[in-house]
Design an enzyme around this catalytic site. Structure first.
Site, PDB file in Angstrom:
ATOM      1  CG  HIS A  78       2.642  -0.480   5.947  1.00  0.00           C
ATOM      2  ND1 HIS A  78       3.128  -1.488   6.256  1.00  0.00           N
ATOM      3  CD2 HIS A  78       4.104   0.038   5.372  1.00  0.00           C
ATOM      4  CE1 HIS A  78       4.776  -2.416   5.886  1.00  0.00           C
ATOM      5  NE2 HIS A  78       4.646  -0.990   5.490  1.00  0.00           N
ATOM      6  CG  ASN A 123       7.114  -3.369   7.610  1.00  0.00           C
ATOM      7  OD1 ASN A 123       6.481  -4.103   7.648  1.00  0.00           O
ATOM      8  ND2 ASN A 123       7.836  -2.559   7.691  1.00  0.00           N
ATOM      9  CB  CYS A 127       5.085  -2.405   2.958  1.00  0.00           C
ATOM     10  SG  CYS A 127       6.713  -3.470   3.312  1.00  0.00           S
TER      11      CYS A 127
END
Ligand code: UT7
Length: 334
Positions: free
Chosen positions: A256, A286, A116
């Protein structure tokens, strides 16, 4: 001699059409919209449902839009970095497939894997390539088809993730804008908490690995949550402090998008109200390496030249970091 900096000069994005909302998810696993909204903050996510299409499809769509919006001659692109945890194949790289799809003839391309945190790492790398003077047009693409490795029987992970891609063009400038500072870290402690157990060289695919559901994303959520809150908050504060940034001069924080509670913790640490925080977790979930560039893509119209932006991310590995960028142009060029 004037310092050469690397600046983003355009953004393109792509998300699949299919929307998997909490209502549908509640029919797949034992969960509720209320639990997901309270504990994670995702209402719906996009899923690439068409068979035979992978991450490169979304990445190429995002890149194509970027080329159209900027009007850049595709044959002037010199390098394409695709950051993803869900490559089309083990090899060749997803970036090579994107190059082929776009018909780029004068570029080299490679994948960069930092889970990520991929977009931050790839941007730092692209900035170094451009600042060195060797390259003038580098494309960075964050793309992930998370649905390809999410276990839709695991209620603790399946509500979190979605699919998407976004691309940015990085070019040199002698103005005092662009990629100003970064602080990136990896500690190698994250494997037990966030990984795909099989399919790599340690544990190649076998009947055993398939029977034991070892090809899905495995996450110990609570542990990852704690590390994410601490590390993203700490490095955001560090980057802000060493660049003289505070609530008075930060235009946007772009974190994020893993959990709205993590995002709120980062905002709290920087003493910023949530209206200074870019969010797409509610409607995209996500999307791993795509969360940060997708946030730029969706909010491009709001951005002004010289805006102080702080990016921060956390991912498997563990990987984490923060970066300071001065935005390079007003609004959307569209
Ligand atoms: O992007 C890479 C980095 N990843 C992250 O940053 C993710 C970090 N982790 C998280 O965001 C959170 O830990 C999760 C969203 C994964 C989980 O939230 P949590 O608040 O940490 O929940 P938990 O795992 O502590 O579970 C609390 C309870 C459990 O029940 P008991 O044991 O208290 O009875 C779970 O079984 O919630 C239960 N639960 C659910 N209930 C309804 C877990 N998932 C669900 C669900 N619906 N989907």
């Amino acid at each position: 001699m004037e310092k050469t900096r690397a600046v983003i000069t355009g953004v393109g994005g792509f998300v699949p059409e299919y929307i998997l909302d909490n209502e549908e998810l509640s029919r797949m696993v034992d969960t509720t919209d209320e639990w997901i909204m309270t504990r994670i903050g995702v209402k719906e996510r996009r899923i690439l449902t068409e068979e035979g299409l992978g991450t490169s499809y979304m990445a190429a769509k995002a890149a194509q839009q970027l080329l159209e919006k900027t009007g850049v001659n595709p044959q002037e692109i010199e390098c394409v970095i695709v950051t993803t945890s869900t490559p089309d194949y083990h090899f060749p790289s997803t970036a090579s497939l994107v190059i082929g799809e776009l018909g780029l003839k004068n570029a080299f391309a490679y994948d960069l894997q930092a889970a990520c945190c991929g977009f931050l790492y790839a941007m730092d790398t692209a900035a170094a390539l451009v600042e060195s003077g060797r390259y003038k047009k580098v494309m960075v693409i964050g793309a992930d088809k998370m649905s390809s490795m999410v276990d839709y029987t695991d209620r603790a992970t399946c509500p979190i993730f979605g699919d998407g891609a976004a691309a940015v063009l990085v070019e040199p400038t002698t103005e005092n804008i662009g990629w100003m500072d970064s602080y990136l870290r990896t500690d190698g402690q994250g494997l037990p908490y966030l990984c795909m157990k099989a399919g790599g060289s340690v544990c190649p695919p076998s009947h055993f690995t398939v029977d034991n559901r070892m090809h899905y994303l495995h996450q110990e959520g609570r542990t990852v949550f704690k590390f994410a809150v601490t590390n993203m908050s700490d490095v955001s504060a560090l980057i802000a402090e060493r660049n003289g940034l505070d609530k008075g001069n930060i235009a946007w924080v772009i974190p994020h998008q893993a959990n709205v509670r993590i995002i709120e913790a980062v905002a709290h640490r920087l003493e910023l109200s949530m209206d200074k925080v870019m969010m797409n977790i509610q409607h995209f979930g996500n999307t791993s390496a795509a969360t940060l560039p997708l946030a730029l893509w969706e909010n491009e119209k709001l951005l002004k030249k010289g805006d102080n932006l702080i990016f921060t991310a956390f991912g498997a590995g563990f990987t984490w970091g923060a970066a300071y960028m001065k935005w390079g142009y007003d609004g959307s060029p569209e």
